[in-house]
Design a protein around this motif. Structure first.
Motif, PDB file in Angstrom:
ATOM      1  N   LEU A  17      28.880  51.111  75.717  1.00  0.00           N
ATOM      2  CA  LEU A  17      27.662  50.312  75.807  1.00  0.00           C
ATOM      3  C   LEU A  17      27.880  48.915  75.227  1.00  0.00           C
ATOM      4  CD1 LEU A  17      24.991  52.982  74.767  1.00  0.00           C
ATOM      5  CD2 LEU A  17      25.616  52.270  77.089  1.00  0.00           C
ATOM      6  N   VAL A  18      28.494  48.852  74.059  1.00  0.00           N
ATOM      7  CA  VAL A  18      28.719  47.554  73.411  1.00  0.00           C
ATOM      8  C   VAL A  18      29.727  46.732  74.198  1.00  0.00           C
ATOM      9  CG1 VAL A  18      29.524  46.411  71.318  1.00  0.00           C
ATOM     10  CG2 VAL A  18      28.080  48.446  71.140  1.00  0.00           C
ATOM     11  N   ASP A  19      30.810  47.391  74.659  1.00  0.00           N
ATOM     12  CA  ASP A  19      31.809  46.670  75.445  1.00  0.00           C
ATOM     13  C   ASP A  19      31.212  46.195  76.762  1.00  0.00           C
ATOM     14  OD1 ASP A  19      34.631  45.877  76.053  1.00  0.00           O
ATOM     15  OD2 ASP A  19      34.359  47.333  77.666  1.00  0.00           O
ATOM     16  N   GLY A  20      30.435  47.056  77.419  1.00  0.00           N
ATOM     17  CA  GLY A  20      29.821  46.669  78.686  1.00  0.00           C
ATOM     18  C   GLY A  20      28.886  45.492  78.518  1.00  0.00           C
ATOM     19  N   MET A  21      28.096  45.500  77.447  1.00  0.00           N
ATOM     20  CA  MET A  21      27.194  44.365  77.200  1.00  0.00           C
ATOM     21  C   MET A  21      27.975  43.086  76.938  1.00  0.00           C
ATOM     22  SD  MET A  21      23.943  45.933  75.099  1.00  0.00           S
ATOM     23  CE  MET A  21      24.891  46.655  73.775  1.00  0.00           C
ATOM     24  N   SER A  22      29.131  43.208  76.289  1.00  0.00           N
ATOM     25  CA  SER A  22      29.932  42.004  76.020  1.00  0.00           C
ATOM     26  C   SER A  22      30.430  41.376  77.312  1.00  0.00           C
ATOM     27  CB  SER A  22      31.125  42.350  75.119  1.00  0.00           C
ATOM     28  OG  SER A  22      32.125  43.073  75.830  1.00  0.00           O
ATOM     29  N   LYS A  23      30.635  42.208  78.341  1.00  0.00           N
ATOM     30  CA  LYS A  23      31.096  41.681  79.632  1.00  0.00           C
ATOM     31  C   LYS A  23      29.958  41.012  80.397  1.00  0.00           C
ATOM     32  CE  LYS A  23      35.307  43.247  79.226  1.00  0.00           C
ATOM     33  NZ  LYS A  23      35.190  44.009  77.953  1.00  0.00           N
ATOM     34  N   LEU A  24      28.720  41.194  79.916  1.00  0.00           N
ATOM     35  CA  LEU A  24      27.567  40.572  80.569  1.00  0.00           C
ATOM     36  C   LEU A  24      27.040  39.378  79.782  1.00  0.00           C
ATOM     37  CD1 LEU A  24      25.609  43.792  81.639  1.00  0.00           C
ATOM     38  CD2 LEU A  24      27.154  42.403  83.031  1.00  0.00           C
ATOM     39  N   GLU A  25      27.761  38.980  78.736  1.00  0.00           N
ATOM     40  CA  GLU A  25      27.275  37.876  77.905  1.00  0.00           C
ATOM     41  C   GLU A  25      27.170  36.574  78.685  1.00  0.00           C
ATOM     42  OE1 GLU A  25      28.186  38.096  73.349  1.00  0.00           O
ATOM     43  OE2 GLU A  25      30.049  38.495  74.414  1.00  0.00           O
ATOM     44  N   TYR A  26      28.008  36.412  79.725  1.00  0.00           N
ATOM     45  CA  TYR A  26      27.976  35.190  80.522  1.00  0.00           C
ATOM     46  C   TYR A  26      26.613  34.968  81.164  1.00  0.00           C
ATOM     47  CZ  TYR A  26      28.085  38.022  84.736  1.00  0.00           C
ATOM     48  OH  TYR A  26      27.764  38.918  85.722  1.00  0.00           O
ATOM     49  N   ARG A  27      25.817  36.028  81.296  1.00  0.00           N
ATOM     50  CA  ARG A  27      24.510  35.916  81.940  1.00  0.00           C
ATOM     51  C   ARG A  27      23.482  35.255  81.026  1.00  0.00           C
ATOM     52  NH1 ARG A  27      24.191  40.136  85.997  1.00  0.00           N
ATOM     53  NH2 ARG A  27      22.010  40.549  85.565  1.00  0.00           N
ATOM     54  N   GLY A  28      23.810  35.138  79.740  1.00  0.00           N
ATOM     55  CA  GLY A  28      22.868  34.574  78.791  1.00  0.00           C
ATOM     56  C   GLY A  28      21.942  35.639  78.239  1.00  0.00           C
ATOM     57  N   TYR A  29      21.653  35.598  76.937  1.00  0.00           N
ATOM     58  CA  TYR A  29      20.757  36.584  76.338  1.00  0.00           C
ATOM     59  C   TYR A  29      20.362  36.114  74.955  1.00  0.00           C
ATOM     60  CZ  TYR A  29      24.762  38.173  73.541  1.00  0.00           C
ATOM     61  OH  TYR A  29      25.819  38.238  72.657  1.00  0.00           O
ATOM     62  N   ASP A  30      19.313  36.722  74.397  1.00  0.00           N
ATOM     63  CA  ASP A  30      18.856  36.343  73.063  1.00  0.00           C
ATOM     64  C   ASP A  30      18.724  37.535  72.124  1.00  0.00           C
ATOM     65  OD1 ASP A  30      16.210  37.503  73.737  1.00  0.00           O
ATOM     66  OD2 ASP A  30      16.035  35.725  74.992  1.00  0.00           O
ATOM     67  N   SER A  31      18.932  38.752  72.635  1.00  0.00           N
ATOM     68  CA  SER A  31      18.893  39.939  71.789  1.00  0.00           C
ATOM     69  C   SER A  31      19.654  41.056  72.490  1.00  0.00           C
ATOM     70  CB  SER A  31      17.449  40.368  71.504  1.00  0.00           C
ATOM     71  OG  SER A  31      16.778  40.666  72.710  1.00  0.00           O
ATOM     72  N   ALA A  32      19.970  42.102  71.739  1.00  0.00           N
ATOM     73  CA  ALA A  32      20.735  43.212  72.306  1.00  0.00           C
ATOM     74  C   ALA A  32      20.362  44.504  71.603  1.00  0.00           C
ATOM     75  CB  ALA A  32      22.237  42.952  72.171  1.00  0.00           C
ATOM     76  N   GLY A  33      20.541  45.614  72.311  1.00  0.00           N
ATOM     77  CA  GLY A  33      20.229  46.897  71.704  1.00  0.00           C
ATOM     78  C   GLY A  33      20.793  48.057  72.497  1.00  0.00           C
ATOM     79  N   ILE A  34      20.884  49.230  71.832  1.00  0.00           N
ATOM     80  CA  ILE A  34      21.357  50.442  72.481  1.00  0.00           C
ATOM     81  C   ILE A  34      20.472  51.616  72.078  1.00  0.00           C
ATOM     82  CG2 ILE A  34      23.760  49.683  72.650  1.00  0.00           C
ATOM     83  CD1 ILE A  34      24.382  51.440  70.203  1.00  0.00           C
ATOM     84  N   ALA A  35      20.432  52.628  72.932  1.00  0.00           N
ATOM     85  CA  ALA A  35      19.772  53.892  72.628  1.00  0.00           C
ATOM     86  C   ALA A  35      20.743  55.012  72.974  1.00  0.00           C
ATOM     87  CB  ALA A  35      18.477  54.039  73.430  1.00  0.00           C
ATOM     88  N   VAL A  36      21.016  55.902  72.005  1.00  0.00           N
ATOM     89  CA  VAL A  36      21.992  56.977  72.195  1.00  0.00           C
ATOM     90  C   VAL A  36      21.367  58.295  71.745  1.00  0.00           C
ATOM     91  CG1 VAL A  36      24.278  57.853  71.588  1.00  0.00           C
ATOM     92  CG2 VAL A  36      23.921  55.379  71.858  1.00  0.00           C
ATOM     93  N   PHE A  37      21.522  59.336  72.555  1.00  0.00           N
ATOM     94  CA  PHE A  37      21.006  60.659  72.203  1.00  0.00           C
ATOM     95  C   PHE A  37      22.096  61.436  71.476  1.00  0.00           C
ATOM     96  CE2 PHE A  37      20.143  65.168  73.248  1.00  0.00           C
ATOM     97  CZ  PHE A  37      18.883  65.272  72.672  1.00  0.00           C
ATOM     98  N   ASP A  38      21.785  61.904  70.250  1.00  0.00           N
ATOM     99  CA  ASP A  38      22.803  62.570  69.415  1.00  0.00           C
ATOM    100  C   ASP A  38      22.748  64.092  69.484  1.00  0.00           C
ATOM    101  OD1 ASP A  38      20.580  63.290  67.959  1.00  0.00           O
ATOM    102  OD2 ASP A  38      21.110  62.147  66.154  1.00  0.00           O
TER     103      ASP A  38
END
Length: 609
Positions: A17-38
């Motif tokens: 999730l974190v790596d995938g979001m880093s590959k989308l940083e070029y799109r521009g963003y102002d916040s980030a988050g994840i939800a994971v079921f344990d």
């Protein structure tokens, strides 16, 4: 545009999730988050700021689990904040959702849910989706999602999680992109291919209205009526860098092709259901608000200034209010006649343009009401203005502005219609005609972009030109200004735009054999005059490329080459006619081997005076 990622499989979800979001940083963003079921509950970690802040927040307490969703947010509804970040959950924590797009009827849904006891924690439109899930849940995850989709209206890509169904993710889309990456014993979801390209090359590209249930071993896709859909695998051969550009050679070209969706997003929730008028809930003006306005100033720089010139035509002709357009860097120094009866509209893609911000502050000091038109939520100009209209174009990476300009034009036209109806100076019949013209605009933009071979050939034909002239009358002149700017800023060909009737007052001396002239001829009320101006330059042996409406059988008799745009209303024609000029400039720059996305000496956001 926001970024979405999702994972279900046998590996830990968080690293992907974190790596995938880093590959989308070029799109521009102002916040980030994840939800994971344990295995027991859905754990959500999110914060405003860059991904590094989320990494620091997670620290040594990384959420564990093999199913999760993530999101990078570009703020639209609600300022950038921890509370407004995605993913969003309901009060019980049973559901989590991430969303790209706009839920148009979220206010109606929210008011209903609040009356039923739901407590909202954010300002976003997205949070209504997850509360609606909780309200409608009957123990069947899939059926509940389908019920939600029948209620919400707007544009969206959505991914749903449910603690009661830890073996699946559900996703769907309408007008916003979503792909499903196919693995072995694991599957991936993303809003764009770069997020998953390092994990799989095989993908399903979801189409509007498709509904997908994703498990670690399977992907089931059906339409809204429950009819199964057999998807073809789309295999990616691009490298990671090319994938960020969606397979396009440059960000500018990608952003040119994003314009139909950008305009659609800008208009979303701003057109009445009966297509009788436009709506700006963020303004809520009444007749008294406009009756007190004696004059409007539109202030901007560069491309946004050109959008302001088009806006002047729109407001004066449709809403019948006098408008002056000022270059922001000049406004403060000419002692403008501004007072409390003045509305000052400032236009800025970034919302950080230094000259425009300074002009805005000066207008406020002089007592004017202020309205910002910008693309960036929470930007300096958005905060400083009394009111703000967001364009929702999504991030622009290329320095040369394309989709920001067309969405600014869409806003200005919708604003003029809105004002004209409030003032009762626009007939209901004409209002409906204009709103319909806006409604079909994204499809017309799509049509124009289907085949640009002709435009590309012309660009290569003129790649060695030393000078070019852009001519037009009325709204065509305003578009000519932008076409000229695009060409000079990325191809470095010297280009000038003139009101076509002005050329004979001096500049005609520069028109000699072989000089390239681009003439826009889309405005019927000045069409014959424009043809006369074409004759003037042809008499000096110029080579003329005409931009005209489809069905114009006359133009080819007067010009050497023609590019046709879809037949359109005079007020939506500028939003269409600028596209071939953008594409022409792009391919001219490519032909000249220029750095298209980063032209020399220029910056994306000009924050110095």
């Amino acid at each position: 545009m926001c970024g979405i990622v999702g994972y279900i499989g046998f590996n830990e979800a968080t690293p992907f999730l974190v790596d995938g979001m880093s590959k989308l940083e070029y799109r521009g963003y102002d916040s980030a988050g994840i939800a994971v079921f344990d295995g027991k509950r859905i754990n959500i970690e999110k914060c405003v700021g860059r991904l590094d802040r989320l990494r620091d927040k997670i620290g040594a307490h990384v959420p564990t689990g093999t199913i999760g969703i993530g999101h990078t947010r570009w703020a639209t509804h609600g300022r950038p904040s921890d509370q407004n970040s995605h993913p969003h959950a309901d009060a019980s924590g049973k559901f989590a959702v991430v969303h790209n797009g706009i839920i148009e009827n979220y206010l109606v849904i929210k008011e209903d849910l609040i009356a039923k006891g739901h407590v909202f924690l954010s300002e976003t439109d997205t949070e209504v989706v997850v509360h609606l899930m909780a309200e409608l849940y009957n123990g069947d995850f899939e059926q509940t999602v389908k019920k939600v989709l029948k209620i919400i209206e707007g544009s969206y890509s959505l991914v749903f999680m449910c603690a009661d169904a830890p073996d699946k993710l559900i996703c769907t889309k309408k007008d916003n992109p979503l792909v499903i990456g196919l693995g072995e014993g694991e599957n991936f979801i993303a809003s764009d291919i770069p997020a998953i390209i390092n994990y799989t090359r095989k993908n399903y590209i979801l189409s509007d209205g498709e509904f997908a249930v994703v498990t670690k071993d399977s992907v089931w896709v059906e339409d809204r009526d429950g009819v199964p859909i057999s998807k073809k695998v789309f295999e990616v051969y691009w490298d990671a860098e090319a994938a960020e550009k969606g397979g396009y050679d440059h960000f500018m070209l990608k952003e040119i092709y994003e314009q139909p969706q950008a305009v659609r997003a800008t208009m979303s929730s701003r057109i009445a259901k009966d297509e009788s008028t436009t709506i700006f809930n963020e303004l809520n003006w009444v007749k008294d608000d406009l009756d007190n306005i004696k004059k409007i100033f539109i202030i901007a720089c560069g491309t946004a200034y050109h959008a302001g010139i088009v806006g002047k035509y729109y407001i004066e002709q449709i809403a019948k209010i006098p408008v002056e357009v000022d270059i922001a860097s000049e406004f403060r120094y000419r002692k403008p006649l501004v007072d409390e009866s003045t509305l000052t509209i400032v236009i800025s893609q970034s919302g950080e343009t230094s000259d425009t911000l300074a002009a805005l502050k000066e207008a406020k000091r002089l007592g004017a009401r202020t309205l910002a038109v910008t693309n960036v939520v929470g930007s300096s100009i958005a905060r400083e203005a009394d009111q703000v209209i967001y364009t929702y174009a999504g991030p622009e990476i290329a320095v040369a502005s394309t989709k920001a300009y067309t969405t600014q034009l869409a806003v200005m036209l919708m604003l003029a219609i809105y004002m004209g109806n409030i003032k009762n100076v626009l007939s209901s019949e004409r209002s409906k005609e204009l709103v319909h013209a806006l409604h079909i605009l994204p499809e017309q933009l799509d049509e124009l972009l289907k085949d640009v071979t002709n435009i590309k050939e012309h660009a290569y034909r003129y790649k060695e030109a030393k000078d070019m002239f852009f001519l037009g009358r009325s709204l065509d002149y305003a578009v000519a200004l932008e076409g000229s700017l695009k060409l000079k800023e990325i191809s470095y060909i010297h280009a000038e735009a003139y009101a076509a009737g002005e050329l004979k007052h001096g500049t005609l001396a520069l028109i000699v054999e072989g000089v390239a002239v681009i003439v826009l001829a889309t405005q019927h009320d000045v069409y014959e005059k424009t043809l006369s101006n074409i004759k003037e330059v042809k008499a000096r042996d110029a080579e003329v490329l005409g931009i005209a409406l489809a069905g114009d059988d006359s133009i080819s008799k007067y010009v050497d080459h023609t590019i046709f745009i879809p037949k359109a209303d005079k007020y939506t024609a500028p939003i269409l006619s600028v596209l071939p000029l953008q594409i022409f400039a792009y391919y001219a720059a490519v032909a000249r081997e220029c750095d298209v996305d980063k032209p020399r000496n220029l910056a994306k956001s000009v924050t110095v005076e």
